[in-house]
Write a protein that holds these residues in place. Sequence first.
Motif, PDB file in Angstrom:
ATOM      1  N   SER A  36      74.784  89.537  48.159  1.00  0.00           N
ATOM      2  CA  SER A  36      74.356  90.135  46.891  1.00  0.00           C
ATOM      3  C   SER A  36      75.211  91.338  46.562  1.00  0.00           C
ATOM      4  CB  SER A  36      72.899  90.567  46.989  1.00  0.00           C
ATOM      5  OG  SER A  36      72.577  91.362  45.866  1.00  0.00           O
ATOM      6  N   ASP A  37      75.392  91.562  45.263  1.00  0.00           N
ATOM      7  CA  ASP A  37      76.203  92.692  44.839  1.00  0.00           C
ATOM      8  C   ASP A  37      75.561  94.039  45.098  1.00  0.00           C
ATOM      9  OD1 ASP A  37      78.705  91.892  43.787  1.00  0.00           O
ATOM     10  OD2 ASP A  37      77.630  90.891  42.170  1.00  0.00           O
ATOM     11  N   GLY A  38      76.403  94.991  45.378  1.00  0.00           N
ATOM     12  CA  GLY A  38      76.233  96.423  45.312  1.00  0.00           C
ATOM     13  C   GLY A  38      77.202  96.883  44.245  1.00  0.00           C
ATOM     14  N   VAL A  42      71.021  96.903  45.575  1.00  0.00           N
ATOM     15  CA  VAL A  42      71.125  95.513  46.022  1.00  0.00           C
ATOM     16  C   VAL A  42      70.390  94.673  44.983  1.00  0.00           C
ATOM     17  CG1 VAL A  42      70.685  93.896  47.891  1.00  0.00           C
ATOM     18  CG2 VAL A  42      71.049  96.310  48.408  1.00  0.00           C
ATOM     19  N   ARG A  43      71.154  93.927  44.197  1.00  0.00           N
ATOM     20  CA  ARG A  43      70.521  93.218  43.080  1.00  0.00           C
ATOM     21  C   ARG A  43      69.655  92.067  43.562  1.00  0.00           C
ATOM     22  NH1 ARG A  43      74.802  92.374  40.098  1.00  0.00           N
ATOM     23  NH2 ARG A  43      75.134  90.393  41.108  1.00  0.00           N
ATOM     24  N   GLY A  44      70.065  91.426  44.669  1.00  0.00           N
ATOM     25  CA  GLY A  44      69.356  90.214  45.087  1.00  0.00           C
ATOM     26  C   GLY A  44      69.941  89.018  44.370  1.00  0.00           C
ATOM     27  N   GLY A 104      89.039  99.862  34.166  1.00  0.00           N
ATOM     28  CA  GLY A 104      87.683  99.595  33.670  1.00  0.00           C
ATOM     29  C   GLY A 104      86.598  99.799  34.707  1.00  0.00           C
ATOM     30  N   ARG A 105      86.939  99.584  35.994  1.00  0.00           N
ATOM     31  CA  ARG A 105      85.913  99.678  37.033  1.00  0.00           C
ATOM     32  C   ARG A 105      86.010 100.954  37.858  1.00  0.00           C
ATOM     33  NH1 ARG A 105      85.301  93.788  39.929  1.00  0.00           N
ATOM     34  NH2 ARG A 105      83.306  94.537  40.732  1.00  0.00           N
ATOM     35  N   HIS A 106      86.612 101.997  37.289  1.00  0.00           N
ATOM     36  CA  HIS A 106      86.712 103.239  38.064  1.00  0.00           C
ATOM     37  C   HIS A 106      85.377 103.770  38.525  1.00  0.00           C
ATOM     38  CE1 HIS A 106      90.899 104.895  37.182  1.00  0.00           C
ATOM     39  NE2 HIS A 106      90.888 103.709  37.720  1.00  0.00           N
ATOM     40  N   GLU A 148      93.755  90.850  32.924  1.00  0.00           N
ATOM     41  CA  GLU A 148      94.322  89.664  33.601  1.00  0.00           C
ATOM     42  C   GLU A 148      94.064  89.709  35.105  1.00  0.00           C
ATOM     43  OE1 GLU A 148      98.466  89.005  32.532  1.00  0.00           O
ATOM     44  OE2 GLU A 148      98.072  89.678  30.488  1.00  0.00           O
ATOM     45  N   ARG A 149      92.922  90.241  35.484  1.00  0.00           N
ATOM     46  CA  ARG A 149      92.688  90.501  36.909  1.00  0.00           C
ATOM     47  C   ARG A 149      92.691  89.243  37.766  1.00  0.00           C
ATOM     48  NH1 ARG A 149      86.282  91.224  37.953  1.00  0.00           N
ATOM     49  NH2 ARG A 149      85.554  89.809  36.346  1.00  0.00           N
ATOM     50  N   MET A 150      92.372  88.094  37.157  1.00  0.00           N
ATOM     51  CA  MET A 150      92.295  86.860  37.949  1.00  0.00           C
ATOM     52  C   MET A 150      93.681  86.357  38.344  1.00  0.00           C
ATOM     53  SD  MET A 150      89.036  85.478  37.773  1.00  0.00           S
ATOM     54  CE  MET A 150      87.550  86.048  37.003  1.00  0.00           C
ATOM     55  N   ILE A 181      85.239  91.623  54.516  1.00  0.00           N
ATOM     56  CA  ILE A 181      86.194  92.131  53.523  1.00  0.00           C
ATOM     57  C   ILE A 181      86.215  91.093  52.409  1.00  0.00           C
ATOM     58  CG2 ILE A 181      88.678  92.507  53.062  1.00  0.00           C
ATOM     59  CD1 ILE A 181      87.970  94.678  54.938  1.00  0.00           C
ATOM     60  N   MET A 182      86.326  91.537  51.160  1.00  0.00           N
ATOM     61  CA  MET A 182      86.490  90.599  50.053  1.00  0.00           C
ATOM     62  C   MET A 182      87.934  90.636  49.566  1.00  0.00           C
ATOM     63  SD  MET A 182      84.686  90.422  46.270  1.00  0.00           S
ATOM     64  CE  MET A 182      83.006  90.300  46.859  1.00  0.00           C
ATOM     65  N   ALA A 183      88.554  89.443  49.498  1.00  0.00           N
ATOM     66  CA  ALA A 183      89.927  89.362  48.997  1.00  0.00           C
ATOM     67  C   ALA A 183      89.903  89.486  47.478  1.00  0.00           C
ATOM     68  CB  ALA A 183      90.551  88.030  49.408  1.00  0.00           C
ATOM     69  N   PRO A 458      86.005  84.671  32.095  1.00  0.00           N
ATOM     70  CA  PRO A 458      84.663  84.082  32.048  1.00  0.00           C
ATOM     71  C   PRO A 458      83.577  85.120  32.296  1.00  0.00           C
ATOM     72  CG  PRO A 458      85.848  83.367  34.021  1.00  0.00           C
ATOM     73  CD  PRO A 458      86.835  84.092  33.154  1.00  0.00           C
ATOM     74  N   PHE A 459      83.899  86.146  33.108  1.00  0.00           N
ATOM     75  CA  PHE A 459      82.896  87.161  33.387  1.00  0.00           C
ATOM     76  C   PHE A 459      82.717  88.094  32.193  1.00  0.00           C
ATOM     77  CE2 PHE A 459      83.995  85.900  37.659  1.00  0.00           C
ATOM     78  CZ  PHE A 459      82.757  85.852  38.254  1.00  0.00           C
ATOM     79  N   ALA A 460      83.803  88.332  31.457  1.00  0.00           N
ATOM     80  CA  ALA A 460      83.697  89.235  30.309  1.00  0.00           C
ATOM     81  C   ALA A 460      82.714  88.653  29.299  1.00  0.00           C
ATOM     82  CB  ALA A 460      85.057  89.462  29.693  1.00  0.00           C
TER      83      ALA A 460
END
Length: 779
Positions: A36-38, A42-44, A104-106, A148-150, A181-183, A458-460
């Motif tokens: 789950s995201d932080g 913790v969103r669940g 954007g995610r600072h 273009e992060r993807m 770790i997340m790539a 797609p997330f935007a």
Amino acid sequence: MDQHAPVEARARLLAGQDMWTLPAVPELGFHGLVMSDGPIGVRGTRWTSGDPSIALPSPTALAATWDAGLARRVGSLLAQEARRKGVHVLLAPTVNLHRSPLGGRHFECFSEDPLLTGELAAAYVQGVQSGGVAVTVKHFVANDFETERMTADVVVSERALRELYLLPFEIVVREAAPYGIMAAYNGVNGTAMSEHGELLNGVLRDEWGFDGFVVSDWFGARDTVRAALGGLDVAMPGPTTVYGPALAEAVREGAVPEKVLDEHVRRVLELARRTSSPAETPPVDGRALAREVASRSFTLLRNDGVLPLTGTPRVALIGGLAKEARVMGGGSARVFPSHVVSPLEGLESAGLDVVYARGADPSRRLNPAAFPLRAIAYDTEGRLLGEYAQPDGSLQWIGQMPEGVDYGELGSVAIRGTFVPQTSGEHRIAIEGVGAFKLTVGDDVLFDGTVAPESDDPFAAFFFAPQTVFPVDLKQGMEVEVELVHRLVKDGMPLPFVGFGLMHREPTADPDTLLSEAEAVATAADVAVVVVGTSKEVESEGFDRTSLKLPGRQDELVRRVAAANPRTIVVVNAGSPVEMPWREDVSAVLLTWFPGQEAGHALADVLTGTAEPGGRLPTTWPARLEDCPVTEVTPVDGVMRYDEGVFIGYRAWQRTNIPPAYEFGSGLGYTTWSYENASYADGVLTVTLRNTGPRPGREIVQTYLAPARRDENRPSRWLAAFAVAEAAPGESATVTLDIPDRAFAIWHDDAWHPIPGDYLLHTGHSLTDTPLTTPLAHP
Ligand code: BGC
């Protein structure tokens, strides 16, 4: 591991079965795992306020505390939240760097400095894992922008990678032994990070000794063989991934050796073992901690003596954000708290005499409709599948559908309710989302058509869907039926997904009237507190910022209020830098970052002096975007060049002749300090300072290492260590700071090389306010 388990079963273990989970694989004794995201909560597994979470301040705020002990306590709370929600792996912390203020995610990253980032992240990870919950430190590596992060490939020197972007990961690996770790989505120097054998296997595992698992960023794994050989253990989310059956096939064909598969499996089984017996830790009061972190993070940049407030002043509280606080950034970092304390509620509940005026809004976007609503699911023939409580107008069914709904059969979803207006006039009702909609209010069909997406991320489309707004004249007390139907198009959807919203705004006065009203309440009050900040359009995921200006007419609001009342305090509610052209013309400037759910209480604590504002800037605060040495966030032909090398943040500002508005490390408390003495021996700097002010206080002692002779190849000074000091009025405090050998080294020719010579340690209150200088020779 059971070597007899079929290859299929082993490959299945490595592939998400839905948005957040790995499947149970009984053949391997594996019971499945939930992620789950932080990082702020913790969103669940559900995106809804029906499953609330504690929402802590943004990571920039946590970084502003410069306090590893506090970060560890945050981690413990998150472990408690994770266990409560059945989550084994928290997808946090985010340790990318503030390279350009436009990132954007600072708000979701800590700092522009790799040491500050790494030390706080390591403490956070220790806290989470001490509760028996795993982390995935993310996004490995060089995911410091969103455009273009993807697909973007980052071209960066080995030296900048090692000294800046990899360093926080290295510190966390060495100090906190993270389980995951997340790539990142992006590539680095020509290779996608989910396939980057050199960095994942070579640097992370072989060189640093990382022994956890590596997960892809969501939809970030693209090639079965390259990812498997490159060191990626798990591909998320599911059900369709490049692992699972495709990986089994690749193993059978010999493209991926079986021992590589087994190594990935072994790491996931180890992860399951590590998270199988949640530790019994003392309970943490989440609300109290959220409030404490917030006030400790609030960063006071200017104060002519107006703060803390004394006596019983009449307070004019002004700003759309004072009533509807923006307590977190947007995107995957979003959680749903059970309540949010706005500045207005916080100040009122502290007993302050408050008059509120809206003044100006940071955003024209509407909020989710807040009248009683139901969600109704139909099949493709229009037959009812189920009806559900809908906490507000924002509906997000992702991965998992509500009971009774089979995604395959689902044809449309309606949000419906009866609205009883409290005010007569022009209300606004909006559709939030892309695709086919029909909006009906009373007997009128306001829209029946298709809304097109505005971005191809797609997330935007999901995090930041367009709003299509309709004005509607309604009368107070006259109830009206409102229905928004969304017809689904499921082609190309990688997982079950329904996301759209019915939004609403009450009639509001026109912007000029709002500004005049604000001036009037400010004039009549003893002190004016104006809350300004950014919006969801400005700080979120999937896109970068284009400007550092406050959106809407907020700058004008501050100027007009400050002209109306000489005692004007500006509260800046933003996760990362904004321009504050009026900063010299107001009595006080207080940054509150994205302050989390207890925002208003923490603000009252700091304004009244119950708590001292404890924050110090974790990132340089520019006066204007044009002044910033590194700003670029847009790849050219798919390539993002980090041509500035090791010169980002204050390391770069020091080479320009333009001073920022506020230096890295700066921030005022409610007392004053005198730095009395610093001495260096055997790698340790001992610093004594005295609280020379009227009340107890905390200070962040910072020491910066500088070559005694200018070296163009290196920054003129860099953060070498920091520590928290506390003292009562008149008392002194002594702190010891370890100066690691690494502080003296640079990376070249594939190794760290300590540079011998004469150095100075500049010690004090911020990057440039360093009253003590200690010479030393290294080695
Ligand atoms: C983000 C990650 C996040 C994941 C799952 C991605 O788009 O980059 O940080 O953990 O989604 O929500």
